[in-house]
Design a protein around this motif. Structure first.
Motif, mmCIF file in Angstrom:
data_model
loop_
_atom_site.group_PDB
_atom_site.id
_atom_site.type_symbol
_atom_site.label_atom_id
_atom_site.label_comp_id
_atom_site.label_asym_id
_atom_site.label_seq_id
_atom_site.Cartn_x
_atom_site.Cartn_y
_atom_site.Cartn_z
ATOM 1 N N LEU A 51 0.830 -1.205 0.000
ATOM 2 C CA LEU A 51 0.000 0.000 0.000
ATOM 3 C C LEU A 51 0.864 1.254 0.000
ATOM 4 O O LEU A 51 0.558 2.227 -0.697
ATOM 5 C CB LEU A 51 -0.937 0.012 1.216
ATOM 6 N N VAL A 52 1.943 1.234 0.777
ATOM 7 C CA VAL A 52 2.858 2.379 0.810
ATOM 8 C C VAL A 52 3.468 2.583 -0.575
ATOM 9 O O VAL A 52 3.510 3.705 -1.093
ATOM 10 C CB VAL A 52 3.962 2.184 1.873
ATOM 11 N N ASP A 55 1.141 4.291 -2.856
ATOM 12 C CA ASP A 55 0.573 5.552 -2.373
ATOM 13 C C ASP A 55 -0.942 5.423 -2.234
ATOM 14 O O ASP A 55 -1.711 6.219 -2.765
ATOM 15 C CB ASP A 55 0.956 6.709 -3.300
ATOM 16 N N TYR A 61 -5.734 1.723 4.026
ATOM 17 C CA TYR A 61 -4.999 1.550 5.282
ATOM 18 C C TYR A 61 -5.945 1.187 6.415
ATOM 19 O O TYR A 61 -5.612 0.372 7.270
ATOM 20 C CB TYR A 61 -4.213 2.815 5.636
ATOM 21 N N LEU A 82 7.410 0.110 7.844
ATOM 22 C CA LEU A 82 7.551 1.409 7.172
ATOM 23 C C LEU A 82 9.010 1.845 7.132
ATOM 24 O O LEU A 82 9.490 2.348 6.108
ATOM 25 C CB LEU A 82 6.692 2.465 7.857
ATOM 26 N N ARG A 93 6.919 8.640 -0.116
ATOM 27 C CA ARG A 93 5.848 7.636 -0.024
ATOM 28 C C ARG A 93 5.522 7.306 1.432
ATOM 29 O O ARG A 93 4.371 7.135 1.801
ATOM 30 C CB ARG A 93 6.242 6.353 -0.744
ATOM 31 N N SER A 96 3.626 10.202 2.925
ATOM 32 C CA SER A 96 2.267 10.160 2.391
ATOM 33 C C SER A 96 1.460 9.055 3.073
ATOM 34 O O SER A 96 0.281 9.245 3.423
ATOM 35 C CB SER A 96 2.300 9.931 0.881
ATOM 36 N N ALA A 97 2.085 7.906 3.291
ATOM 37 C CA ALA A 97 1.421 6.802 3.977
ATOM 38 C C ALA A 97 1.058 7.202 5.407
ATOM 39 O O ALA A 97 -0.049 6.919 5.873
ATOM 40 C CB ALA A 97 2.307 5.559 3.985
ATOM 41 N N SER A 100 -1.977 9.337 5.286
ATOM 42 C CA SER A 100 -3.170 8.543 4.972
ATOM 43 C C SER A 100 -3.592 7.688 6.163
ATOM 44 O O SER A 100 -4.782 7.538 6.437
ATOM 45 C CB SER A 100 -2.918 7.660 3.751
#
Length: 114
Positions: A51-52, A55, A61, A82, A93, A96-97, A100
């Motif tokens: 998912l990371v 994006d 998530y 991560l 990324r 951004s993760a 989110s």
């Protein structure tokens, strides 16, 4: 405000709705887990890493980290995932993760610069 379903509960709620797209996604996920040969924790951490890399949006998530939490995956392992993928996918990324994930779980992750 309506209560959000998370993790497996959220997936179950989507599957029970008359929503063929979501039913298909749920079935694909179940089939993939069985065929992966991975234990549940490794499978869920791999999904979060993917998912990371893509994006992904906050709802993705919410479902995957919620499912991981319900399965007993410690938050430290999600954080470690991560950190481990940051050199490969890049800091943008991962940031951004984090945003989110914060949005999905309604966390305040604002910084002093904002």
């Amino acid at each position: 405000m309506a209560e959000k379903g998370t993790g497996a509960q959220g997936v179950t709620a989507l599957a029970e709705a008359n929503a063929p797209v979501f039913e298909t996604l749920v079935q694909m996920t179940l089939d993939t887990f069985e065929r992966s040969g991975l234990d549940e924790e490794t499978y869920l951490l791999a999904r979060i890493a993917a998912l990371v890399a893509l994006d992904a949006s906050a709802p993705s998530y919410l479902l995957n980290i919620g499912t991981a939490a319900e399965a007993g995956v410690p938050l430290e392992k999600i954080q470690g995932t991560l950190v481990a993928i940051a050199p490969v996918v890049g800091s943008a990324r991962v940031v951004s993760a984090a945003r989110s994930i914060g949005e999905a779980f309604e966390l305040d992750i604002s910084t002093q610069d904002e």
